[in-house]
Scaffold this motif. Structure first.
Motif, short mmCIF file in Angstrom:
data_model
loop_
_atom_site.label_atom_id
_atom_site.label_comp_id
_atom_site.label_asym_id
_atom_site.label_seq_id
_atom_site.Cartn_x
_atom_site.Cartn_y
_atom_site.Cartn_z
N ASN A 134 59.51 6.32 20.98
CA ASN A 134 60.02 7.19 20.03
C ASN A 134 58.93 8.21 19.19
O ASN A 134 57.91 7.87 19.42
N LEU A 135 59.40 9.23 18.90
CA LEU A 135 58.73 10.27 18.48
C LEU A 135 58.84 10.16 17.00
O LEU A 135 60.05 10.16 16.45
N ILE A 136 58.08 9.59 15.95
CA ILE A 136 57.95 9.16 14.51
C ILE A 136 57.53 10.38 13.73
O ILE A 136 56.34 10.57 13.69
N LEU A 137 58.52 10.86 12.71
CA LEU A 137 57.98 11.92 11.74
C LEU A 137 58.08 11.22 10.30
O LEU A 137 59.43 11.19 9.98
N TYR A 141 61.36 8.05 7.24
CA TYR A 141 61.20 8.73 8.44
C TYR A 141 62.40 9.05 9.28
O TYR A 141 63.58 8.74 9.11
N ALA A 142 61.97 10.00 10.28
CA ALA A 142 63.03 10.41 11.15
C ALA A 142 62.35 10.16 12.71
O ALA A 142 61.27 10.24 12.73
N ALA A 143 63.34 9.70 13.56
CA ALA A 143 62.73 9.48 14.94
C ALA A 143 63.57 9.94 15.94
O ALA A 143 64.81 10.08 15.89
N TYR A 144 63.06 10.41 17.12
CA TYR A 144 63.80 10.86 18.31
C TYR A 144 63.30 9.76 19.61
O TYR A 144 62.21 9.67 19.61
#
Length: 233
Positions: A103-106, A129-132
């Protein structure tokens, strides 16, 4: 007049930028995590084997306002793992299913910097947070296949981001059991506590919990505890 105004603006920016640079702190951090999925539908998904260990590594940025309020963000690569029993149908088809997802976490968090001493600070924070999520490779998958009056269990490999489909033996019309893919995008809430030692060294604990489900059919949301060590420049 425009030239004078431009000169004044440039000089003002030159005076403000060093102050802003002192208030913005960039950093790097890495650590380990424990993760699992929260299941809203107990009859279709159940955690087995306890929480699983993963890792994370990333960059951070903290901005501190005059009265010690902070705004924090960054970007983190996080791998979470879990082992669950999936029963999306009348018969339990997936008694032990491993998942492994990158996951990429922002995150975006607000907090407060408590200056305990000149060399030690504590910074609690809370936010969203938003995650991809994307593939971390294949994971193991157990499947119960009916076999006359009994059943047998087979172990296969699957990619959680691509899902899995297999034919049900003895079923009419070549029916398949389908485990749909996990969702790429999701978001949630996060809270944490960061200790800052000698202005540069950090130790932080964070918790993230999903608001958006990562799998609608199974009703799954992310839940992740993280421990990091880092350095602020």
């Amino acid at each position: 007049m425009n030239v004078k105004l431009s000169i004044i603006l440039i000089l003002s920016l030159l005076n403000i930028l060093p102050i802003a640079a002192q208030q913005v702190k960039f950093g790097v951090e890495a650590g380990a995590n424990l993760s699992h999925y929260l299941a809203s539908q107990k009859h279709t998904a159940e955690q087995t084997g306890g929480m699983k260990a993963g890792f994370q590594v990333g960059a951070t940025v903290d901005y501190e306002f005059k009265k010690h309020w902070t705004l924090s963000s960054g970007l983190t690569l996080l791998q979470n793992r879990s082992t669950m029993k999936f029963s999306p149908y009348m018969v339990t088809h997936f008694p032990k299913t491993d998942t492994k997802i990158n996951n990429l976490i922002l995150p975006l968090k607000i907090g407060y910097n408590f200056h305990i001493t000149e060399r030690f600070c504590l910074m609690p924070s809370i936010g969203l947070y938003a995650a991809y999520g994307f593939s971390a490779g294949n994971s193991s998958l157990e499947i119960v296949q009916p076999d006359g009056e009994g059943a047998r269990t087979e172990t296969h490999q699957w990619n959680p981001m691509k899902g899995y489909s297999y034919p049900i033996e003895g079923s009419p019309n070549n029916a398949h059991a389908l485990l749909t893919p996990f969702r790429h995008w999701e978001y949630g809430g996060t809270a944490g506590l960061k200790a800052i030692i000698a202005e540069h060294y950090t130790v932080s604990f964070n918790y993230m919990v999903g608001i958006k489900q990562v799998h609608d059919l199974l009703g799954l949301r992310n839940s992740n505890f993280q421990l990091n060590i880092g350095y602020r420049f």
